[in-house]
Design a protein around this motif. Structure first.
Motif: not given
Length: 352
Positions: A62, A332, A58, A39, A227, A231
Motif C-alpha cells: 500500500r 489480506q 492492486g 486496498k 495485511y 488491515g
C-alpha cells in the motif's frame, strides 16, 4: 473432408468465443471487487482445456504503485497441504508407503506414542483430518508473537503434544488438523531420507519447472506485503518445522502450471492427484480425499482447498471431468471475501 474441416473450425471458434466470454466475466468480477476494496490486491490464474488466463488488481503493497501480476509471490498457505498430499501419493506410487499404513513406523524417534495410539492412526487419517490428535495452539502463539507465531514451534513442542496424548477423543470424525500435515511432512522425510524442501524440489519444482515456488528462501523483490484482517501489516511466515502444513510461497503462474499437470492424468503428478481424489471421509455432507474437499452437484465434481495465514488468503479448485482449474490469492486475510469471489466465479465456469 471439407465439411469435416469446416465443422472443426466452427467448433474451435465457438470454444474460443465461449472461453473469452468466461474470461471477461471473471475479470469483471475482480475489477468490480477491487473498485469496492481498493486496498486489497488479487491475483487469479485460470486454466481450461489447457488454455491459460490471468488477471490481477492492486499493488505489491500500500506504499508503492508496483502492480501485482501473475509473477507476484504470495503465501499459498494451506494449499501447501495439497502439495504434501500429492507427495504422499507419489510415495505410494513409488512403493515407499501405503495410505493404510499406520503412522507409527514412519515417525521420528522423538515421538513415543501412548499404547492407546499405537497401530491406530493411518496415514490416510492424517491426510483427511480424522486422526483425533490434539493440535498446535495457534491462538496462544499469536498472543506471544503476532508476526511470527510459529517461530516457537519445534520438535520438542510437537513431541510434547503427541507424547502427552493418551486418548483420541474424536478419532474418525472431521476436525481440521495442522499437526497432521506436519507429521505427514516428517513421514515424507523418513521415507525419502531428505528434508521436505529437498523432496518438494526433487518431485515437484524441478520436474514441473516451478521457478517461483519457495520454501526456505523467498527473499525476492516481487513478493506482496500481507495485511491482517484489520488491515495491519503482517510478515510472511518464515519456514520452520510446520512448513509442510502451510508455508510454501508461489505465484499464480506456477500454480496454474501445477494445475495443468494435475489435470493431465497421464503425468506423474496427475496420477498422484487421482489417488488424492479418492474419498477418505464422507459424513454429514462433508467429503474429503487426501486433503482435498470434494464438492458435488448433479453435473460437477470439484476438488478444492482453501488457505488462510495471518496476512493472506487463497483458494485452489479444479474439475477434472470438465478440465478446468483456478487459483487465486488475496494479500489480506479475508476468508469471507475469498469464498464470495470463488462462488461468484464458480457460477460462471461450472457446467449448468
Amino acid at each position: 473432408m471439407k465439411t469435416l474441416q469446416l465443422f472443426i473450425t466452427l467448433l474451435l471458434m465457438a470454444n474460443f468465443s465461449f472461453s473469452q466470454d468466461v474470461y471477461r466475466k471473471i475479470d469483471s468480477i475482480l475489477k468490480d471487487t477491487h473498485s469496492k476494496k481498493p486496498k486489497i490486491s488479487f491475483s487469479v490464474g485460470f486454466v481450461r482445456n489447457n488454455t491459460e488466463f490471468y488477471t490481477s488488481y492492486g499493488n505489491l503493497n500500500r506504499e508503492n504503485t508496483i502492480k501485482v501480476d501473475k509473477n507476484s509471490l504470495f503465501e499459498i498457505a494451506s494449499i501447501t497441504k495439497i502439495l504434501t498430499s500429492n507427495l504422499i501419493a507419489n510415495a505410494v506410487l513409488e512403493g515407499k508407503l501405503n495410505t493404510n499404513d499406520f503412522m507409527d513406523a514412519y515417525l521420528p524417534k522423538a515421538y513415543k506414542l501412548h499404547k492407546n495410539l499405537q497401530q491406530k492412526i493411518k496415514i490416510s487419517d492424517l491426510a483427511s483430518h480424522q486422526s483425533g490428535l490434539p493440535d498446535i495452539d495457534f491462538r496462544a502463539l499469536i498472543m506471544v508473537n503476532s508476526q511470527q507465531p510459529i517461530d516457537a514451534v519445534n520438535q520438542q513442542t510437537l513431541s510434547e503434544i503427541i507424547n502427552n496424548c493418551s486418548e483420541l477423543i474424536d478419532y474418525g470424525n472431521y476436525r481440521y488438523s495442522t499437526i497432521g500435515y506436519v507429521l505427514l511432512g516428517q513421514i515424507l522425510e523418513t521415507v525419502y531420507n531428505k528434508t521436505y524442501p529437498e523432496i518438494l524440489n526433487e518431485h515437484l519444482k524441478q520436474p514441473l519447472k516451478l521457478t517461483s515456488m519457495y520454501s526456505t528462501d523467498f527473499n525476492v523483490d516481487n513478493k506482496v506485503q500481507g495485511y491482517n484482517a484489520e488491515g495491519g501489516r503482517q510478515e510472511l511466515f518464515n519456514w520452520n518445522i510446520t512448513g509442510a502444513a502451510g508455508l510454501v510461497k508461489s505465484n499464480t503462474l506456477d500454480m496454474v502450471t501445477y494445475l495443468k499437470n494435475v489435470l493431465n492424468h497421464n503425468s506423474s503428478l496427475g496420477k498422484a492427484a487421482l489417488l488424492c481424489e479418492k474419498t477418505q471421509y464422507n459424513k454429514d455432507g462433508r467429503q474429503l480425499g487426501l486433503g482435498l474437499n470434494i464438492l458435488k452437484d448433479e453435473k460437477n465434481t470439484v476438488f478444492l482447498k482453501t488457505g488462510d495465514l495471518l496476512g493472506q488468503s487463497s483458494i485452489m479448485a479444479y474439475d477434472r471431468e470438465h478440465n478446468w482449474g483456478i487459483v487465486f490469492f488475496l494479500n489480506q486475510r479475508n476468508h469471507q471475501l475469498r469464498q464470495e469471489l470463488f462462488y461468484n466465479i464458480f457460477e460462471i465456469i461450472k457446467t449448468k
